[in-house]
Design an enzyme around this catalytic site. Structure first.
Site, mmCIF file in Angstrom:
data_model
loop_
_atom_site.group_PDB
_atom_site.id
_atom_site.type_symbol
_atom_site.label_atom_id
_atom_site.label_comp_id
_atom_site.label_asym_id
_atom_site.label_seq_id
_atom_site.Cartn_x
_atom_site.Cartn_y
_atom_site.Cartn_z
ATOM 1 C CG HIS A 327 -2.023 -1.013 1.135
ATOM 2 N ND1 HIS A 327 -1.862 -2.304 1.589
ATOM 3 C CD2 HIS A 327 -3.287 -0.943 0.646
ATOM 4 C CE1 HIS A 327 -2.983 -2.986 1.390
ATOM 5 N NE2 HIS A 327 -3.858 -2.182 0.824
ATOM 6 N N GLY A 328 2.102 1.161 0.429
ATOM 7 C CA GLY A 328 2.951 2.343 0.415
ATOM 8 C C GLY A 328 4.157 2.196 1.312
#
Length: 469
Positions: A327-328
């Protein structure tokens, strides 16, 4: 381009008419629409999208033709996609430390290259295309046009950039999508089903998620949330849990309905996740396409549960930690994934003890309701690390709940509005399916009301949460 915008509605109507008026040009029309859809927001990222997609399709073609060494081709193709994903999503981790040693301006320019919308999703599709071909999960007999290179390149490109799902999923595996490619007839379109999906998605995004966003915006900065009471902060935490479900499930529903109108089936992405009976059950119900992708392409290749309990725990932990980092590049995402991984490991370790608990009667029902409530509460707490991706802010939010000087600052009207906008999520989880399946008049009334509320009580926020991934 946003699914709930007038631009998207116009584009889709034009595509729909042309698509069935000119059946021989259907794939060309879809490819053109997909490029227009993606390029509307980020025209300068189109070359990257095309380069990665065409490279992945070419590698897949060579694997299916059994040219060169398929295993090496697969490794090179997947590595290319991971390198592209790694550069754009994690460049600040690796490039920023080099800026002090590199020529002035060189590394800084790389840091400011924008993150392409949907890169995580179309990279996973590229990996699925290559991996499924190598594992022979689809063959030339499953493909329209066989292994003609130009046709395969066209079909592979359609799978990778198909506009209803390119930006935020659902993640569709290649062996699910590629055999579907072919000429579609309007008589086969499930209009009622597709329209219901679109109305459902529009309602949950526009009425539920976007109106709840008016309240969860209080969570964004310490300067705002530190002035609230502890019960306000707790309410907002659960409010965001409802918002992220409504936002992402709404997007997925519109994508499923849009694809169905064009003759394509996308997988269902949510199945009442907040009624999960365990953490593993939650991951069978939440973002189903991502969890099944991680299981099939990461957990099982790591060894799954085939090498004893310790190795199984390690595989679970690694899979969820990497799922968080997907997701990051933030500590908050890593902690979110690690927490879910630990929960799955603990749950698995204590599974034998759970078998000795009552399985019938009032005690069994009470235990299950209590455990389901605990799962929902923990999942909602962990969403804090999604909302506040700065770990210091997330920790400060928790500290403020514990040490708040007052209990309440919101008034009754604000709590009433939160309850009104959150209620549809609770109803969607708790109303038995048999009611919606059997009472057609009731459901028709509900969908009419949902569409009306989506139009006349639309929230002010229209950005989808998962666009950032």
């Amino acid at each position: 381009m946003n699914f709930i915008s007038l631009e998207y509605a116009t584009l889709f109507c034009v595509v729909f008419v042309l698509y069935y008026l000119f059946p021989r040009l259907q794939i060309t029309i879809l490819l053109s629409a997909s490029l227009f859809f993606y390029g509307w927001s980020q025209p300068f990222e189109l070359p990257l999208l095309l380069l990665v997609s065409m490279a992945s399709s070419t590698v897949t073609y060579l694997i299916l033709k059994d040219r060169f060494e398929p295993q090496r081709l697969m490794a090179y193709g997947i590595a290319l996609n991971l390198l592209v994903l790694g550069f754009f999503k994690y460049k600040f981790l690796f490039i920023e430390p080099l800026t002090t040693r590199a020529p002035a301006g060189l590394m800084e320019n790389l840091l400011y290259v924008p993150l392409p919308i949907g890169i995580s999703f179309y990279t996973f599709h590229c990996i699925s295309l290559i991996g499924d071909a190598y594992r022979q999960q689809f063959t030339k007999d499953d493909l329209s046009g066989g292994l003609n290179f130009s046709r395969f390149l066209r079909n592979g490109l359609l799978y990778l950039i198909f506009f209803p799902q390119i930006v935020a999923g659902p993640i569709v595996k290649a062996h699910q999508f590629m055999p579907q490619i072919g000429k579609k007839a309007i008589r086969d379109v499930p209009f009622a089903e597709a329209v219901k999906w679109i109305i459902w998605g529009l309602f949950f995004k526009s009425f539920v998620a976007d109106n709840l966003a008016q309240f969860t915006v209080w969570m964004d900065q310490p300067a705002t949330f530190q002035g609230l009471g502890r019960y306000d902060l707790l309410a907002l935490l659960f409010c965001y849990s409802y918002q992220i479900f409504a936002d992402f499930a709404g997007y997925s529903a519109i994508a499923i309905g849009s694809a169905a109108l064009l003759g394509y089936r996308l997988p269902i992405n949510f199945n009442r996740p907040y009624t999960a009976r365990s953490f593993s059950d939650f991951w069978r119900r939440w973002h189903i396409s991502l969890s099944s992708f991680l299981r099939e392409y990461l957990y099982i290749p790591l060894g799954g549960n085939r090498h004893g309990p310790i190795r199984t725990y390690v595989n679970l932990f690694v899979t969820m930690a990497l799922g968080g980092l997907w997701h990051g590049a933030a500590i908050s995402f890593l902690l979110w994934g690690v927490a879910h991984g630990l929960a799955l490991c603990v749950e698995r370790a204590f599974a034998p003890l759970a078998r000795n608990l009552p399985s019938k009667g009032v005690a069994a029902v009470a235990l299950q309701i209590g455990y389901s409530g605990l799962i929902f509460a923990l999942v909602s707490w962990l969403w804090l690390f999604f909302k506040l991706q700065n770990f210091d802010h997330a920790w400060l939010y928790i500290d403020t709940i514990i040490n708040a000087s007052r209990d309440l600052t919101f008034d009754g009207d604000q709590y009433a509005l939160i309850a009104i906008y959150a209620a549809p999520v609770m109803f969607a989880h708790l109303i038995p399916k048999r009611i919606s399946e059997k009472n057609s008049m009731l459901m028709a009334t509900c969908y009419a009301a949902m569409l009306t509320l989506s139009i006349f009580d639309k929230g002010p926020t229209d950005a989808f949460i998962y666009f950032q991934f």
